[in-house]
Design a protein around this motif. Structure first.
Motif, PDB file in Angstrom:
ATOM      1  N   ALA A  81       0.834  -1.209   0.000  1.00  8.70           N
ATOM      2  CA  ALA A  81       0.000   0.000   0.000  1.00  8.70           C
ATOM      3  C   ALA A  81       0.866   1.255   0.000  1.00  8.70           C
ATOM      4  O   ALA A  81       0.535   2.244  -0.670  1.00  8.70           O
ATOM      5  CB  ALA A  81      -0.926  -0.006   1.208  1.00  8.70           C
ATOM      6  N   GLY A  82       1.968   1.225   0.744  1.00  7.25           N
ATOM      7  CA  GLY A  82       2.879   2.368   0.739  1.00  7.25           C
ATOM      8  C   GLY A  82       3.499   2.609  -0.624  1.00  7.25           C
ATOM      9  O   GLY A  82       3.646   3.758  -1.061  1.00  7.25           O
ATOM     10  N   GLY A  83       3.837   1.529  -1.322  1.00 11.90           N
ATOM     11  CA  GLY A  83       4.392   1.679  -2.671  1.00 11.90           C
ATOM     12  C   GLY A  83       3.381   2.264  -3.641  1.00 11.90           C
ATOM     13  O   GLY A  83       3.714   3.124  -4.467  1.00 11.90           O
ATOM     14  N   VAL A  84       2.141   1.811  -3.547  1.00 16.73           N
ATOM     15  CA  VAL A  84       1.101   2.366  -4.410  1.00 16.73           C
ATOM     16  C   VAL A  84       0.839   3.829  -4.038  1.00 16.73           C
ATOM     17  O   VAL A  84       0.606   4.671  -4.912  1.00 16.73           O
ATOM     18  CB  VAL A  84      -0.186   1.510  -4.327  1.00 16.73           C
ATOM     19  N   ALA A  85       0.907   4.155  -2.743  1.00 13.10           N
ATOM     20  CA  ALA A  85       0.718   5.551  -2.322  1.00 13.10           C
ATOM     21  C   ALA A  85       1.847   6.441  -2.845  1.00 13.10           C
ATOM     22  O   ALA A  85       1.607   7.590  -3.236  1.00 13.10           O
ATOM     23  CB  ALA A  85       0.632   5.631  -0.802  1.00 13.10           C
ATOM     24  N   LEU A  86       3.077   5.920  -2.859  1.00 15.60           N
ATOM     25  CA  LEU A  86       4.186   6.694  -3.442  1.00 15.60           C
ATOM     26  C   LEU A  86       3.976   6.909  -4.937  1.00 15.60           C
ATOM     27  O   LEU A  86       4.313   7.979  -5.468  1.00 15.60           O
ATOM     28  CB  LEU A  86       5.516   5.990  -3.191  1.00 15.60           C
ATOM     29  N   THR A  87       3.422   5.898  -5.600  1.00 16.16           N
ATOM     30  CA  THR A  87       3.089   6.066  -7.017  1.00 16.16           C
ATOM     31  C   THR A  87       2.030   7.153  -7.179  1.00 16.16           C
ATOM     32  O   THR A  87       2.102   7.973  -8.100  1.00 16.16           O
ATOM     33  CB  THR A  87       2.584   4.739  -7.601  1.00 16.16           C
ATOM     34  N   ALA A  88       1.056   7.187  -6.277  1.00 18.16           N
ATOM     35  CA  ALA A  88       0.017   8.226  -6.327  1.00 18.16           C
ATOM     36  C   ALA A  88       0.624   9.603  -6.119  1.00 18.16           C
ATOM     37  O   ALA A  88       0.234  10.572  -6.785  1.00 18.16           O
ATOM     38  CB  ALA A  88      -1.042   7.947  -5.263  1.00 18.16           C
ATOM     39  N   TRP A  89       1.577   9.692  -5.200  1.00 18.25           N
ATOM     40  CA  TRP A  89       2.222  10.980  -4.958  1.00 18.25           C
ATOM     41  C   TRP A  89       2.973  11.437  -6.218  1.00 18.25           C
ATOM     42  O   TRP A  89       2.943  12.614  -6.584  1.00 18.25           O
ATOM     43  CB  TRP A  89       3.180  10.835  -3.780  1.00 18.25           C
ATOM     44  N   ALA A  90       3.644  10.493  -6.899  1.00 14.70           N
ATOM     45  CA  ALA A  90       4.362  10.841  -8.133  1.00 14.70           C
ATOM     46  C   ALA A  90       3.378  11.254  -9.225  1.00 14.70           C
ATOM     47  O   ALA A  90       3.651  12.171 -10.000  1.00 14.70           O
ATOM     48  CB  ALA A  90       5.211   9.660  -8.594  1.00 14.70           C
ATOM     49  N   LEU A  91       2.227  10.583  -9.284  1.00  9.12           N
ATOM     50  CA  LEU A  91       1.227  10.945 -10.292  1.00  9.12           C
ATOM     51  C   LEU A  91       0.518  12.250  -9.958  1.00  9.12           C
ATOM     52  O   LEU A  91      -0.082  12.875 -10.833  1.00  9.12           O
ATOM     53  CB  LEU A  91       0.193   9.826 -10.425  1.00  9.12           C
ATOM     54  N   GLY A  92       0.578  12.673  -8.699  1.00 11.43           N
ATOM     55  CA  GLY A  92      -0.075  13.917  -8.295  1.00 11.43           C
ATOM     56  C   GLY A  92       0.490  15.124  -9.007  1.00 11.43           C
ATOM     57  O   GLY A  92      -0.215  16.119  -9.200  1.00 11.43           O
ATOM     58  N   GLY A  93       1.756  15.062  -9.403  1.00 16.83           N
ATOM     59  CA  GLY A  93       2.342  16.163 -10.141  1.00 16.83           C
ATOM     60  C   GLY A  93       1.797  16.261 -11.552  1.00 16.83           C
ATOM     61  O   GLY A  93       1.862  17.320 -12.181  1.00 16.83           O
ATOM     62  N   ILE A  94       1.240  15.180 -12.052  1.00 17.37           N
ATOM     63  CA  ILE A  94       0.698  15.179 -13.406  1.00 17.37           C
ATOM     64  C   ILE A  94      -0.784  15.546 -13.402  1.00 17.37           C
ATOM     65  O   ILE A  94      -1.230  16.402 -14.151  1.00 17.37           O
ATOM     66  CB  ILE A  94       0.896  13.786 -14.055  1.00 17.37           C
ATOM     67  N   ASP A  96      -4.293  15.588 -10.542  1.00 15.93           N
ATOM     68  CA  ASP A  96      -4.838  15.322  -9.207  1.00 15.93           C
ATOM     69  C   ASP A  96      -5.800  14.141  -9.209  1.00 15.93           C
ATOM     70  O   ASP A  96      -5.861  13.378  -8.251  1.00 15.93           O
ATOM     71  CB  ASP A  96      -5.551  16.552  -8.656  1.00 15.93           C
ATOM     72  N   TYR A  97      -6.562  13.993 -10.272  1.00 21.67           N
ATOM     73  CA  TYR A  97      -7.519  12.893 -10.329  1.00 21.67           C
ATOM     74  C   TYR A  97      -6.800  11.543 -10.350  1.00 21.67           C
ATOM     75  O   TYR A  97      -7.275  10.572  -9.762  1.00 21.67           O
ATOM     76  CB  TYR A  97      -8.434  13.025 -11.548  1.00 21.67           C
ATOM     77  N   ALA A  98      -5.674  11.482 -11.022  1.00 18.75           N
ATOM     78  CA  ALA A  98      -4.896  10.243 -11.046  1.00 18.75           C
ATOM     79  C   ALA A  98      -4.370   9.935  -9.650  1.00 18.75           C
ATOM     80  O   ALA A  98      -4.339   8.778  -9.229  1.00 18.75           O
ATOM     81  CB  ALA A  98      -3.740  10.352 -12.030  1.00 18.75           C
ATOM     82  N   MET A  99      -3.986  10.982  -8.913  1.00 21.24           N
ATOM     83  CA  MET A  99      -3.486  10.765  -7.553  1.00 21.24           C
ATOM     84  C   MET A  99      -4.595  10.213  -6.661  1.00 21.24           C
ATOM     85  O   MET A  99      -4.388   9.244  -5.928  1.00 21.24           O
ATOM     86  CB  MET A  99      -2.956  12.072  -6.965  1.00 21.24           C
ATOM     87  N   TYR A 100      -5.798  10.780  -6.739  1.00 16.64           N
ATOM     88  CA  TYR A 100      -6.885  10.330  -5.873  1.00 16.64           C
ATOM     89  C   TYR A 100      -7.299   8.899  -6.201  1.00 16.64           C
ATOM     90  O   TYR A 100      -7.566   8.100  -5.308  1.00 16.64           O
ATOM     91  CB  TYR A 100      -8.088  11.266  -5.984  1.00 16.64           C
ATOM     92  N   GLY A 101      -7.354   8.575  -7.467  1.00 21.51           N
ATOM     93  CA  GLY A 101      -7.723   7.214  -7.860  1.00 21.51           C
ATOM     94  C   GLY A 101      -6.689   6.194  -7.421  1.00 21.51           C
ATOM     95  O   GLY A 101      -7.028   5.100  -6.968  1.00 21.51           O
TER      96      GLY A 101
END
Length: 131
Positions: A81-94, A96-101
């Motif tokens: 889950a932490g790894g997927v959350a880090l991926t979300a954080w990286a996608l947040g720069g691209i 916001d909707y990708a980060m939330y999903g």
């Protein structure tokens, strides 16, 4: 023939192959073993007790649940889950909707891992599994 239909069907075909192929291979191996035993019986060969025991016992013994095992599974799922959350954080720069999903996807293994960690404290079998 248009192969475009295979693209959306590929995940379903892959899951079916992962489930069906090992079951088919186990069945084929069991059938070949039975044919070998049948041929030995037809020729009058005595069957060694080890062979009879190997055919009758369960191949995969049941793993006893322990708090140690529950804790290990829980920690692994929390790190997934932490790894997927880090991926979300990286996608947040691209986007916001990708980060939330992606964070929503991280919540599933995270909550299951947290449940395993909590259950490890309530498991009556506190000893680590013996090797």
């Amino acid at each position: 023939m248009d192969l475009g239909i295979l693209v959306p069907l590929a995940p379903f075909l892959m899951v079916a192959a992962i489930v069906i192929v090992p079951a088919w291979l186990r069945t084929r191996e069991r059938r070949e073993m039975q044919a070998t035993v049948r041929a030995a019986i037809d020729k009058g060969q005595p069957l060694p007790p080890e062979l009879i025991e190997a055919l009758s016992k369960d191949v995969r013994p049941k793993v006893a649940s322990s708090s140690h095992r529950d804790m290990r599974i829980g920690v692994v799922l929390l790190f997934v889950a932490g790894g997927v959350a880090l991926t979300a954080w990286a996608l947040g720069g691209i986007n916001d909707y990708a980060m939330y999903g992606t964070l929503a996807g991280a919540a599933i293994p995270g909550m299951i891992g947290l449940a395993f960690v909590i259950l490890s404290f309530f498991n009556p079998n506190k000893r680590p599994p013996e090797v």
